[in-house]
Design a protein around this motif. Structure first.
Motif, PDB file in Angstrom:
ATOM      1  N   THR A  49      20.934  10.351  -4.567  1.00 54.00           N
ATOM      2  CA  THR A  49      21.794   9.339  -3.971  1.00 54.00           C
ATOM      3  C   THR A  49      22.429   8.456  -5.023  1.00 54.00           C
ATOM      4  O   THR A  49      23.085   7.479  -4.701  1.00 54.00           O
ATOM      5  CB  THR A  49      20.981   8.453  -3.019  1.00 54.00           C
ATOM      6  N   HIS A  50      22.224   8.817  -6.288  1.00 57.48           N
ATOM      7  CA  HIS A  50      22.721   7.947  -7.340  1.00 57.48           C
ATOM      8  C   HIS A  50      24.246   7.900  -7.340  1.00 57.48           C
ATOM      9  O   HIS A  50      24.913   8.928  -7.270  1.00 57.48           O
ATOM     10  CB  HIS A  50      22.223   8.451  -8.697  1.00 57.48           C
ATOM     11  N   VAL A  51      24.763   6.696  -7.362  1.00 58.41           N
ATOM     12  CA  VAL A  51      26.210   6.525  -7.469  1.00 58.41           C
ATOM     13  C   VAL A  51      26.488   5.977  -8.858  1.00 58.41           C
ATOM     14  O   VAL A  51      26.044   4.883  -9.189  1.00 58.41           O
ATOM     15  CB  VAL A  51      26.726   5.536  -6.404  1.00 58.41           C
ATOM     16  N   PRO A  52      27.196   6.710  -9.696  1.00 54.84           N
ATOM     17  CA  PRO A  52      27.431   6.209 -11.058  1.00 54.84           C
ATOM     18  C   PRO A  52      28.298   4.962 -11.004  1.00 54.84           C
ATOM     19  O   PRO A  52      29.108   4.800 -10.082  1.00 54.84           O
ATOM     20  CB  PRO A  52      28.146   7.360 -11.745  1.00 54.84           C
ATOM     21  N   PRO A  53      28.134   4.060 -11.979  1.00 55.04           N
ATOM     22  CA  PRO A  53      28.956   2.847 -11.992  1.00 55.04           C
ATOM     23  C   PRO A  53      30.422   3.244 -12.067  1.00 55.04           C
ATOM     24  O   PRO A  53      30.778   4.182 -12.784  1.00 55.04           O
ATOM     25  CB  PRO A  53      28.526   2.123 -13.271  1.00 55.04           C
ATOM     26  N   PRO A  54      31.274   2.550 -11.315  1.00 53.46           N
ATOM     27  CA  PRO A  54      32.698   2.936 -11.286  1.00 53.46           C
ATOM     28  C   PRO A  54      33.381   2.617 -12.612  1.00 53.46           C
ATOM     29  O   PRO A  54      32.929   1.774 -13.382  1.00 53.46           O
ATOM     30  CB  PRO A  54      33.256   2.075 -10.155  1.00 53.46           C
ATOM     31  N   ALA A  81       0.830  -1.201   0.000  1.00 55.14           N
ATOM     32  CA  ALA A  81       0.000   0.000   0.000  1.00 55.14           C
ATOM     33  C   ALA A  81       0.863   1.250   0.000  1.00 55.14           C
ATOM     34  O   ALA A  81       0.593   2.211  -0.721  1.00 55.14           O
ATOM     35  CB  ALA A  81      -0.923  -0.009   1.219  1.00 55.14           C
ATOM     36  N   LEU A  82       1.921   1.227   0.802  1.00 57.77           N
ATOM     37  CA  LEU A  82       2.805   2.399   0.876  1.00 57.77           C
ATOM     38  C   LEU A  82       3.447   2.692  -0.472  1.00 57.77           C
ATOM     39  O   LEU A  82       3.444   3.831  -0.943  1.00 57.77           O
ATOM     40  CB  LEU A  82       3.912   2.149   1.906  1.00 57.77           C
ATOM     41  N   VAL A  83       3.979   1.644  -1.057  1.00 57.02           N
ATOM     42  CA  VAL A  83       4.650   1.830  -2.336  1.00 57.02           C
ATOM     43  C   VAL A  83       3.649   2.314  -3.387  1.00 57.02           C
ATOM     44  O   VAL A  83       3.951   3.182  -4.202  1.00 57.02           O
ATOM     45  CB  VAL A  83       5.327   0.512  -2.758  1.00 57.02           C
ATOM     46  N   SER A  84       2.435   1.777  -3.322  1.00 61.71           N
ATOM     47  CA  SER A  84       1.423   2.169  -4.301  1.00 61.71           C
ATOM     48  C   SER A  84       1.055   3.637  -4.176  1.00 61.71           C
ATOM     49  O   SER A  84       0.574   4.234  -5.130  1.00 61.71           O
ATOM     50  CB  SER A  84       0.152   1.334  -4.103  1.00 61.71           C
ATOM     51  N   SER A  85       1.257   4.198  -3.000  1.00 61.65           N
ATOM     52  CA  SER A  85       0.798   5.570  -2.790  1.00 61.65           C
ATOM     53  C   SER A  85       1.809   6.599  -3.279  1.00 61.65           C
ATOM     54  O   SER A  85       1.559   7.786  -3.213  1.00 61.65           O
ATOM     55  CB  SER A  85       0.525   5.798  -1.297  1.00 61.65           C
ATOM     56  N   VAL A  86       2.959   6.136  -3.719  1.00 63.34           N
ATOM     57  CA  VAL A  86       4.023   7.071  -4.070  1.00 63.34           C
ATOM     58  C   VAL A  86       4.222   7.065  -5.579  1.00 63.34           C
ATOM     59  O   VAL A  86       4.101   6.033  -6.220  1.00 63.34           O
ATOM     60  CB  VAL A  86       5.322   6.686  -3.340  1.00 63.34           C
ATOM     61  N   ARG A  87       4.545   8.250  -6.071  1.00 64.49           N
ATOM     62  CA  ARG A  87       4.710   8.339  -7.516  1.00 64.49           C
ATOM     63  C   ARG A  87       5.948   7.594  -7.989  1.00 64.49           C
ATOM     64  O   ARG A  87       6.916   7.453  -7.262  1.00 64.49           O
ATOM     65  CB  ARG A  87       4.851   9.793  -7.915  1.00 64.49           C
ATOM     66  N   HIS A  88       5.883   7.267  -9.232  1.00 62.49           N
ATOM     67  CA  HIS A  88       6.971   6.498  -9.810  1.00 62.49           C
ATOM     68  C   HIS A  88       8.311   7.185  -9.618  1.00 62.49           C
ATOM     69  O   HIS A  88       9.304   6.585  -9.249  1.00 62.49           O
ATOM     70  CB  HIS A  88       6.697   6.279 -11.299  1.00 62.49           C
ATOM     71  N   ARG A  89       8.338   8.503  -9.859  1.00 59.86           N
ATOM     72  CA  ARG A  89       9.661   9.129  -9.857  1.00 59.86           C
ATOM     73  C   ARG A  89      10.232   9.282  -8.452  1.00 59.86           C
ATOM     74  O   ARG A  89      11.412   9.525  -8.282  1.00 59.86           O
ATOM     75  CB  ARG A  89       9.640  10.453 -10.608  1.00 59.86           C
ATOM     76  N   GLN A  90       9.362   9.163  -7.458  1.00 62.94           N
ATOM     77  CA  GLN A  90       9.920   9.141  -6.113  1.00 62.94           C
ATOM     78  C   GLN A  90      10.390   7.739  -5.731  1.00 62.94           C
ATOM     79  O   GLN A  90      11.287   7.583  -4.920  1.00 62.94           O
ATOM     80  CB  GLN A  90       8.881   9.615  -5.096  1.00 62.94           C
ATOM     81  N   LEU A  91       9.737   6.767  -6.294  1.00 65.34           N
ATOM     82  CA  LEU A  91      10.120   5.394  -5.985  1.00 65.34           C
ATOM     83  C   LEU A  91      11.430   5.031  -6.674  1.00 65.34           C
ATOM     84  O   LEU A  91      12.360   4.518  -6.060  1.00 65.34           O
ATOM     85  CB  LEU A  91       9.048   4.429  -6.491  1.00 65.34           C
ATOM     86  N   ASP A  92      11.454   5.281  -7.944  1.00 65.87           N
ATOM     87  CA  ASP A  92      12.626   4.919  -8.736  1.00 65.87           C
ATOM     88  C   ASP A  92      13.054   6.141  -9.534  1.00 65.87           C
ATOM     89  O   ASP A  92      12.784   6.243 -10.721  1.00 65.87           O
ATOM     90  CB  ASP A  92      12.270   3.779  -9.706  1.00 65.87           C
ATOM     91  N   PRO A  93      13.683   7.079  -8.863  1.00 63.13           N
ATOM     92  CA  PRO A  93      14.058   8.285  -9.585  1.00 63.13           C
ATOM     93  C   PRO A  93      15.077   7.949 -10.676  1.00 63.13           C
ATOM     94  O   PRO A  93      15.871   7.015 -10.532  1.00 63.13           O
ATOM     95  CB  PRO A  93      14.673   9.175  -8.502  1.00 63.13           C
ATOM     96  N   SER A  94      15.008   8.712 -11.741  1.00 64.00           N
ATOM     97  CA  SER A  94      16.015   8.510 -12.778  1.00 64.00           C
ATOM     98  C   SER A  94      17.364   8.943 -12.196  1.00 64.00           C
ATOM     99  O   SER A  94      17.402   9.724 -11.253  1.00 64.00           O
ATOM    100  CB  SER A  94      15.669   9.355 -13.995  1.00 64.00           C
TER     101      SER A  94
END
Ligand code: NA
Ligand code: NA
Lengths: 994, 121, 504, 109, 86, 120
Positions: free
Chosen positions: A780-785, A761-774
């Motif tokens: 917090t994105h760490v680029p591949p080394p 339910a929690l995950v469903s309530s959140v927008r896609h871009r907050q769940l899996d931001p580009s």
């Protein structure tokens, strides 16, 4: 019964008002006035009974649990005040028919009729709570009548409400004290209690509360501020409420309670001093006004002050004087208010500085006003003269030393001089001087006398015959006095001529000084008007409001926060505040530690303690999320050692499995979070350490002093001795879980299963871009080394970047391991009753399978059919509950186990219960992996599944279309096996988990 | 179980646990001393390959000595040792590759480094 | 009545909850979500009536030995609480169906699970089982709090879950210490000895502390006004009627059984109670949103209810329970009305609303009555609540009585001042011609003209108005309703009967 | 009763972690506190009786108190459930810093 | 046997402490992960040693499950150090 | 026959593990760093997935060597392992050790002759 009829007619007026207003508009005042007269008529039998020396009563129970009855009682006070309310009310309604604008006046008439109902109820009430309710209703009605006159009225009405509300609270407190002390809510009985003569302190306290209530309503200093404010209300309201009714409710209350308090020194002192001060102050303020209506308001304040002071004297004569002045004031003041309305309507202003010379153009109005003002000024032969003489005489009897009476008289006389002066101002300023005549020609004069003047004249002119034939009032005033002083035997004798008395001399002095004022008025007014008192009530109450808000802000700022640590710190503080002192108190009486089969402390406990301490220190100090997780994991497993050392194998197994699963879920989550804690999130070390050490001492100390100081409990003995006999199972912890305390387990399994639903339910309530931001949006994105790797296409490159070839060995191992684990899980499930195991542990083993499969694939895929987890959870809960219901249906209790044999195998329904447990756990774990396991990497790949997509599929089933990506990947040849050659052929196999 | 056999088995299990623990300690110290993540993963083997299996087997020997061992226990011990040796090493391979993929630094002393350089230039 | 039926109050909602997870059908969802609490309330009503004949109904679940089994116990007090929570939950659920929040994923099963937890916590006679049911209550709450409302809900969701988990840990520690000292967690077995054994007293004190946090008592009340207003009005109404009230009931029950009339540390308790009343009331003046104000009023109300604990007599407990009922209904009504306003005008902030008295007369009148009820003016339940509490306070020793009465008066004045400001800023003034709804993400939106004819739909306001009507009915028919609370107070005070019924 | 010291250490650590402004640290804090609570429950069963409560192998007189063990089992499982939920809160918005909650510029009052 | 168990317990405890130190001081995630694994297995060793003293029926199961779970943990660690890249 | 080879293989691995453990112990417990790390490419003769798996597992369980990556066969190239070695003196030593291990393994899986198959 007559009283009920009266109230009934008034209630009928309330009910009919909407109808009358609808058809008659402002003319609804006529039938309503008639209804008031009818109400008066219905009261007549009761009045007659009172005159005959009786006290008609009526009572029906209302809230018996509190002893409250709807009780009415009519006595002299009630007669006087209800007649004032009804008759002045009728007159004001007649006046209103002309005063109000044409069209609907619903809210005015409605609230006025409600008010009258409440007011008459108040004066008839014979139950303290009913009295209080009516009291509050009059406050509310007063508030509404002020509030309805637009913007100016809104602020003023709030101030009025606040002040009268304070009084109501004081009254309620007083009522509560009286009720508890006298044991009755009946007013008559309570006032007759002997507590008033025996307990001075109590009497003083209650007297103070009651007089505060009375003061707020009768506008005594410092609560007088609301009355001038209330002038925002339209004139009919002022003529009724602020001359005759609401303010008189305060007077009524003081008189009503006089039987109890008349001899209390607090009462005497407070009423006399506040009353006289208010009288003087009000009169002075009245003199400084230029608005005729405000002037009237301050004049009312002043007049009420005189009445209050007189009530405070508490003698027979004093109460009689108070009653007659109340009557006189109600008559002339309501009339005068109405005259202000006449002037206002005729000239368009009430400002003395803008009024033209009126007396020639409006001689009738001038005459009526003159009579009213004269009555107020106390000129003979009007009723005002008689009542003021009575007041002066009564004040001379003020209790205490002889000089107090004289002082009171002098003060009252001083106030009367001012009264005389402002009466002069009303009459001459309003009609004769015409200060605005030359300045403002824009105000055309349209004499508007008609019905309004007629209505105003009625109460004022009534004062003339009553003054001449004052003896007519002897009987009613006697009755009222007797009601206010039950043991007295008053024989009032009102007459214009008493002989040469101190009060007459005082009156003559007043007249003399008043004459001077008339002569010097032209010079006097501007001087007085220029020196207004700098602080007004509105400002004071405004300051109170500001003060409250200022006081509120810190409380809000300190305790309301979006930061959990702030709240938690408070919680810890509270815990320390309770536990540390508690420990100090209990420590001395603590019994010795228990002596059992083994020593209380075992060497392994010490090892565990040291290792846990090391892990905790590491956990607190590290800034790496991964390191913290590993320390937590270490604590968990070392705890398992401790638990096993304490002889709890089931707990140890559960702990081990739960710990591992928790850590794995944590790791799934950590892949999406920064690798290190932001240093800003680190607690302030000194403060946090202090709290932490305190908490450690508190909890450790509590364990030290409270635990392990008794022998094994009776319940434990019961379980050790009987559990196996009762349940035919050897693993006692397990049967506690699924039989003795299956209810706990039912709750727990619901919590566990629904935790899966919760995250979904929690995950469903959140927008896609907050769940899996580009990656661009993800802070917090760490680029591949950059990897030191040979170019693409080389085996070295593939050996590191090709996932499938690297997980293939694991896939192969799983082909063997999964069946083993599944069998193991089944065995653990089966043996739970007799050996460590059972539904939970088995399910946790099953969950490990889920986890292994989830993590061992070459790409991040959902595990299992999408809707399976929620089905497992739902049916798990249902199965567990239904098993419980079997117990209720086929045995005697919910969750009662039913034993049976199937082919010689002993079966218990609690095993079915365990199935529910099993399903729910697996469901949760699958959902946790599916929903929390996605990573940035799985999204950027072709056909990757987003968290949102997984959530949607978990609920709706597999979604078609572009989302159907993982299923769309090329079908693999087969699964890894002992003979398979996928690595040698370079083609990926079909992996586990789908 | 005869007295002698009991003593022998007990001593054996005692020696085995100490030896096992020592191997774990060796791994632990090596963790501190090695230069990169790969070397550390490499020196896990004494613990998982020797240390723990020794301890687990010692526990079984101890139960044999006490006479409480069952066939199931033996089976479980075998599964445990197998898991520690085989499955654990497979998982370690995954970890080692992940370490490389995560960009963990490779000690500069590593020669040759054929993931980065072609062995057949 | 067969006492074995008591666990159905838990079993049925749990079953429904489990089924709703699997069976997803809009109508079924709605009927179950509104119907389950309603049925529970009706059944509890029947139970209450039954208590006239049999004051305590107890059942040892699983038919195991008394003292070993988990007991489910009902008396007038628990039955009253069941009725109240059921009705409130049904009203809130009804509102959720009106706003469409019931269509958010899994809201219906979670609401029904919440009911199960509440019912279990109200009926159980075992401290550890209480802990479990509190968790059953909380788990859906974490979600419900965080799935509706503005985006801020996620932030305060963290506050809410952490505060509650820490508190649960305190509760668990407390229960552990109770077992450590007494060797039992069965309330019936614990009846009496706490007053004699200070160590048990300390352990129970820890349990009560945890419950006090959940009840929202000063100084551990901050989470309530922080978290509640961030969720949606319907959920806040649901929570307001259930969570803090269950904790209060548990406090009453535990004190009644373990201490009886010898309430310890009255001085400290008094200070806490007074501070709760005053801080809640004063803080109301420091906010600028309708629901924040109501949240602080909840805190203040909790202080008022706890007066019963300070005085501790059957009569005062009755008064406390009546006040509790009144407060649940009033606050619930106000919240649902606020919800209707927020839903229509996009904001509950004082500075974004104006002149509603002229726009939405019916809603405004209902709201005004609700505010009257909060401050104790007629014709609302608040009046009887205040009368009862004042009476109860007056029963105490002179000093305590003076302190309590003074505090009630000051709190009422502060509340009135704060709420009049609310009224002036929101309901008076010029009717709005434009509005700027709170943007779910940024909190601010450009002002938009308010289309003609936009009014708070009466259908949406109906649940709130219904609750306010109940409050008025409680005033008029106090003769019928007050004795209900009084009976409940008598039942609560009679711990011996409770224990005997369980251990029989 | 060295267990009391263990409890104290765990509670102190958990408290310290909970006072940070990171959701993940807070989750760890709760987890550590839960261990402490479990130990308190087990200590409440009086650790001078430590034999496993399996009636086929253990003398009833030596058995540890099974009731707190059952309590702990229940508590462990509940902790697992809420930990999963807390972790979901931690990861929504990819920011577990509770100092900067997934904020919106809204004020809280 | 008992002496050996005590010695072994001490040695394992030291190993765990060393591991914790390394976890705290390591500079790369991969090293932490592997040391974490070692700490896990050392603790399992402790569990087995304890079982030898108490004759616990559950220790054999615990050891077996722990070995399997340790693998699960190792793979999870592999996932976290690559931040989910497989 | 193969069963005997399999048992033999197990024993051989066990001995290697012990030997390797002592290598690590010696290096660890003596001052200074005695390791000579290397990462080498090792093309496999193993063909079935089981063989590759056992081979990789055996390498890793032996102290001193681990597998860093497995590349599948492509374009006629055989599957390749990348092995990290700590204590071998040279690349050739490593390859020789691995060859011996693979030979013994293949004997167990395919019989005596299969073990002699040379790397492509
Ligand atoms: Na506004
Ligand atoms: Na190795």
């Amino acid at each position: 019964m007559s009283m009920v009829w009266t109230l009934g007619v008034l209630a009928l007026a309330v009910v009919l008002t909407p109808l009358l207003n609808r058809f008659l508009g402002r003319a609804a005042g006529w039938p309503l006035a008639a209804l008031y007269l009818a109400a008066t008529a219905t009261l007549w039998p009761a009045i007659a009974e009172v005159f005959a020396g009786g006290t008609p009563t009526f009572a029906v129970p209302w809230v018996e649990a509190l002893g409250v009855a709807f009780a009415l009682r009519l006595d002299g006070l009630g007669v006087v005040f209800s007649l004032i309310a009804l008759l002045i009310g009728a007159v004001v309604f007649v006046y209103s028919t002309d005063y109000l604008g044409r069209g609907s006046q619903l809210s005015f008439y409605l609230v006025m009729t409600v008010f009258t109902l409440a007011m008459v109820g108040l004066v008839m009430a014979d139950d303290l709570v009913v009295l209080f309710i009516c009291w509050e209703l009059t406050s509310l009605a007063s508030f509404f009548l002020i509030a309805r006159s637009g913007n100016a009225g809104e602020a003023a009405s709030m101030r009025t409400l606040l002040l009268t509300f304070m009084g109501g609270l004081a009254l309620l407190a007083g009522v509560a004290l009286i009720v508890v002390r006298t044991g009755t809510t009946n007013l008559t009985a309570a006032l007759a209690s002997d507590v008033w003569t025996t307990d001075g302190t109590f009497t003083a306290v209650v007297a103070t509360l009651v007089l505060l209530a009375g003061f707020t309503k009768s506008a005594q200093f410092p609560f007088h501020v609301w009355l001038p404010d209330a002038m925002a209300a339209i004139t009919p309201v002022s003529a009724y409420l602020h001359a005759a009714a609401v303010v008189k409710a305060g007077i009524f209350l003081l008189m009503r309670f006089s039987p109890a308090f008349h001899a209390a020194p607090v009462w005497n002192a407070a009423l006399i001093s506040a009353g006289l001060f208010t009288a003087a102050l009000g009169a002075w303020f009245a003199l400084t006004q230029t608005d005729l209506k405000k002037l009237m308001a301050y004049s009312t304040v002043s007049q009420l002050g005189l009445i209050v002071a007189t009530i405070g004297v508490g003698t027979e004569a004093a109460l009689a004087a108070a009653v007659i002045h109340t009557i006189a004031h109600a008559l002339f003041k309501s009339g005068l208010f109405m005259m202000v309305g006449v002037v206002d309507h005729s000239t368009g202003t009430r400002d003395l500085r803008r009024l033209p010379v009126l007396w020639r153009r409006m001689p009738l109005s001038f005459t009526v006003t003159a009579v009213g003002a004269a009555s107020m000024a106390g000129l003979p032969p009007l009723l005002g003269f008689i009542s003021k003489e009575s007041l002066f005489a009564a004040l001379l009897d003020a209790p205490g030393a002889a000089w107090t009476g004289w002082l009171a008289l002098v003060l009252a006389a001083g106030a009367s001089v001012l009264t005389f002066a402002y009466c002069t101002k009303i009459l001459f300023g309003g009609f004769v001087d015409g200060r605005g005549a030359d300045r403002d020609s824009d105000h055309e004069l349209h004499p508007h006398e008609g019905v309004m003047l007629g209505a105003a004249a009625v109460p004022i002119l009534t004062g003339v015959p009553l003054g001449l034939a004052a003896f007519l009032l002897d009987a009613p005033v006697d009755l009222a006095t007797r009601a206010a002083l039950p043991l007295s035997d008053p024989h009032a004798h009102f007459t214009l001529w008493h002989g040469i008395t101190p009060e007459l001399i005082a009156t003559l002095v007043v007249f003399a000084l008043g004459g001077v004022v008339i002569a010097r008025r032209a010079a006097l007014w501007p001087v007085l008007e220029a020196h207004r008192f700098p602080v007004d009530g509105a400002a004071v109450i405004g300051a109170l409001h500001d003060g409250l808000r200022a006081a509120a802000r810190p409380w809000v700022r300190v305790f309301v926060s979006d930061h959990p640590d702030r709240h938690l710190a408070v919680l810890f503080g509270a815990y320390l505040a309770v536990v540390l002192p508690g420990l100090v108190l209990v420590a001395p009486g603590t019994p010795a530690f228990a002596v059992g089969p083994v020593a209380l402390t075992q060497p392994v406990d010490v090892v565990v303690c040291l290792l846990i301490a090391a892990s905790v220190v590491c956990l607190c100090l590290t800034t790496s999320r991964l390191a913290a997780t590993l320390c937590l994991s270490a604590i968990g497993i070392i705890s398992t050692v401790q638990i096993l050392a304490l002889g709890a194998p089931d707990v140890a197994l559960t702990q081990l499995l739960v710990e591992s699963l928790t850590v794995i879920v944590i790791m799934l989550v950590l892949q999406k979070l920064p690798t290190h804690f932001n240093f800003k999130t680190t607690p302030r070390v000194a403060k946090a350490s202090a709290i932490a050490v305190g908490m450690g001492l508190a909890a450790g100390g509590a364990t030290w002093f409270l635990a392990a100081r008794r022998p094994r409990s009776d319940v434990a003995d019961y379980y050790a001795g009987n559990a196996t006999d009762v349940t035919s199972a050897q693993n006692i912890v397990n049967v506690i879980l699924v039989e003795f305390r299956a209810l706990d387990t039912l709750g727990e399994l619901t919590v566990l299963g629904m935790a899966g639903i919760a995250i979904l339910a929690l995950v469903s309530s959140v927008r896609h871009r907050q769940l899996d931001p580009s990656p661009e949006e993800d802070r917090t994105h760490v680029p591949p080394p950059e990897l030191a790797l040979r170019p693409e296409g080389t085996p070295a490159h593939r050996a590191i970047t090709d996932a499938w070839s690297n997980v293939l060995p694991m896939q192969l191992v799983l082909r063997f391991m999964v069946p083993v684990l599944v069998v193991l899980s089944a065995l653990i499930f089966w043996r739970g009753h007799n050996a460590p195991g059972g539904g939970f542990i088995a399910a946790l083993v099953g969950s490990a399978v889920v986890g292994l499969i989830y993590l061992s694939t070459s790409r991040d895929r959902q595990i299992g059919p999408p809707r399976l987890p929620i089905r497992l959870i739902g049916w798990g809960v249902v199965i567990a509950v239904v098993t419980g219901l079997f117990g209720l249906a086929f045995a005697s209790s919910f969750l009662e186990p039913i034993h049976g044999y199937l082919g010689g195998v002993h079966l218990v329904t609690s095993m079915l219960f365990d199935v529910g447990v099993y399903l729910a756990v697996i469901g949760l774990v699958m959902l946790a992996f599916n929903l929390l396991g996605t990573s940035g990497d799985s999204l950027t790949r072709d056909g990757g599944e987003s968290t949102r997509e997984r959530a949607d599929e978990a609920v709706e089933g597999e979604l078609p279309g572009p989302l159907d990506t993982v299923r769309g990947e090329p079908a693999a040849a087969g699964r890894v096996g002992v003979r398979s050659r996928f690595l040698a052929e370079g083609t990926p196999p079909k992996e586990l988990g789908r | 179980m005869t007295g002698t056999a009991f003593v022998v088995l007990e001593v054996l299990s005692g020696v085995m646990v100490v030896a096992g623990a020592l191997f774990v300690l060796v791994s632990a110290i090596a963790m501190l001393r090695q230069r990169d993540a790969f070397a550390r993963i490499n020196v896990m083997s004494p613990a998982t390959g020797m240390g723990l299996p020794l301890i687990v087997v010692a526990a079984f020997v101890h139960r044999v000595a006490l006479g409480t061992a069952t066939v199931t226990d033996g089976l479980k011990t075998v599964v445990t040792v197998a898991a520690l040796l085989v499955v654990s090493s497979v998982a370690t391979n995954i970890l080692a590759r992940a370490a490389y993929l995560s960009g963990a630094p490779v000690a500069p002393e590593t020669q040759p480094q054929e993931l980065a350089e072609d062995p057949r230039p | 009545m067969n006492p074995a039926l008591l666990p159905l109050f838990v079993a049925v909602p749990l079953l429904v909850s489990g089924l709703l997870v699997v069976v997803r059908h809009r109508l079924v969802d709605r009927v179950a979500m509104v119907g389950t609490p309603l049925v529970s309330a009706v059944a509890a009503g029947a139970l209450f009536v039954h208590h006239a004949a049999e004051p305590v109904v107890a059942h040892n679940v699983g038919a195991f030995v008394p003292g070993v089994a988990i007991p489910f116990v009902s008396d007038a007090a628990s039955a009253l609480m069941l009725v109240l929570t059921g009705l409130m939950a049904a009203a809130a659920a009804w509102y959720l169906t009106l706003t469409g929040e019931d269509r958010y994923r899994f809201v219906p099963p979670l609401v029904v699970m919440l009911i199960a937890g509440v019912n279990g916590a109200l009926l159980t006679g075992d401290l550890f089982n209480l802990f479990v049911f509190v968790e059953v209550m909380l788990l859906p709450s974490y979600v419900l709090l965080a799935v509706t409302g503005t985006w801020r809900r996620l932030g305060v969701g963290r506050v809410y879950i952490l505060v509650n988990l820490l508190t649960s840990t305190f509760l668990l520690l407390g229960v552990g210490f109770v077992y450590a000292v007494a060797g039992t967690v069965n309330l019936a077995v614990l009846q009496g000895p706490a007053a004699q054994d200070p160590r048990l007293g300390l352990a129970i004190g820890m349990v009560l502390l945890a419950l006090a946090v959940k009840a929202g008592v000063f100084p551990v009340h901050g989470w309530l006004p922080s978290a509640y207003p961030a969720t949606s009005a319907g959920i806040m109404a649901l929570f307001s009627g259930l969570h803090t009230k269950v904790a209060l009931y548990a406090i009453f029950r535990i004190v009644a059984t373990t201490y009886g009339e010898v309430v310890p540390w009255v001085g400290v308790l008094l200070a806490v109670v007074i501070a709760t009343m005053l801080v809640g009331a004063v803080s109301t003046a420091g906010v600028g949103r309708l629901r924040s104000a109501i949240a602080f009023q909840m805190v203040s109300g909790i202080g008022h209810i706890l007066i019963a604990l300070v005085v501790f007599s059957a009569a005062s407990l009755g008064a406390g329970l009546f006040y509790l009922a009144h407060h649940v209904i009033t606050v619930g009504g106000l919240l649902l009305l606020t919800g209707a306003i927020e839903q229509t005008y996009g904001s509950g902030r004082y500075d974004r609303l104006s002149g509603l008295m002229r726009r939405d007369r019916v809603v405004a009148v209902g709201f005004a009555l609700g505010l009257f009820s909060l401050v104790g003016l007629p014709p609302t339940s608040g009046l009887w609540g205040k009368v009862g509490l004042m009476r109860a306070a007056a029963e105490a020793d002179a000093g305590v009585a003076a302190a309590l009465i003074g505090a009630v008066i000051l709190a009422s004045i502060a509340s009135l001042m704060a709420l009049t400001r609310l009224w002036r800023e929101v309901f008076w003034g010029a009717p709005m011609d434009s509005y700027s709804p709170d943007d779910p993400e940024f909190g601010r939106a450009p002002r938009t003209a308010l289309p003609d004819g936009v009014r708070v739909p009466l259908g949406l306001a109906a649940p709130g108005l219904a609750l306010i009507a109940v409050s008025v009915a409680l005033f008029v028919f106090a003769g019928v309703f007050y004795p209900v609370a009084a009976d409940a107070g008598v039942a609560l005070a009679d711990a011996t009967a409770y224990a005997e019924a369980v251990l029989r | 009763m060295i267990l009391a010291v263990t409890v104290g250490v765990l509670v102190a650590g958990g408290t310290y972690l909970l006072l940070s402004r990171s959701m993940v640290r807070s989750v760890f804090g709760i987890a550590v506190l839960s261990h402490a609570a479990n130990f308190v429950l087990l200590a409440a069963g009086v650790p001078a009786w430590r034999s496993e409560p399996l009636s086929d192998t253990t003398d009833p007189a030596l058995m540890g108190d099974p009731l707190p063990m059952a309590f702990v089992l229940t508590a462990i499982v509940i902790t697992l459930a809420v930990t999963v939920v807390m972790l979901t809160f931690a990861v929504l918005g990819h920011n577990d810093d509770t100092h900067k909650t997934p904020a919106t510029g809204e004020t809280h009052v | 046997m008992i002496v050996g168990v005590w010695i072994a317990t001490g040695i394992l405890a030291v190993s765990i402490v060393l591991g914790l130190v390394r976890i705290g001081t390591a500079t790369d995630a991969a090293s932490r992960a592997v040391v974490g694994d070692l700490v896990f297995f050392s603790a399992i060793g402790l569990l087995v040693l304890l079982g030898m003293q108490t004759q616990s029926a559950a220790v054999v199961d615990a050891a077996m499950l722990a070995a399997l779970l340790g693998i699960l943990a190792t793979i999870a660690l592999a996932r976290i150090i690559t931040r989910g890249r497989r | 026959m193969r069963v005997l080879y399999a048992l033999g293989y197990l024993v051989w691995i066990a001995v290697e593990v012990v030997k390797g453990s002592f290598d690590v112990a010696r290096d660890t417990l003596t001052p200074g760093v005695g390791s000579t790390p290397a990462i080498v490419e090792y093309p496999l003769r193993c063909r079935t997935d089981l063989e590759v798996t056992v081979m990789a597992s055996s390498i890793t369980i032996t102290p001193g060597t681990i597998v860093l990556g497995t590349a599948s066969a492509r374009d006629g190239e055989p599957p390749v392992l990348y092995v990290h070695s700590l204590y071998a003196r040279s690349r050739a030593d490593i390859i020789a050790g691995l060859d011996e291990m693979e030979t013994r393994l293949l004997r167990a899986t395919r019989g005596r002759r299969a073990g002699e198959v040379q790397a492509a």
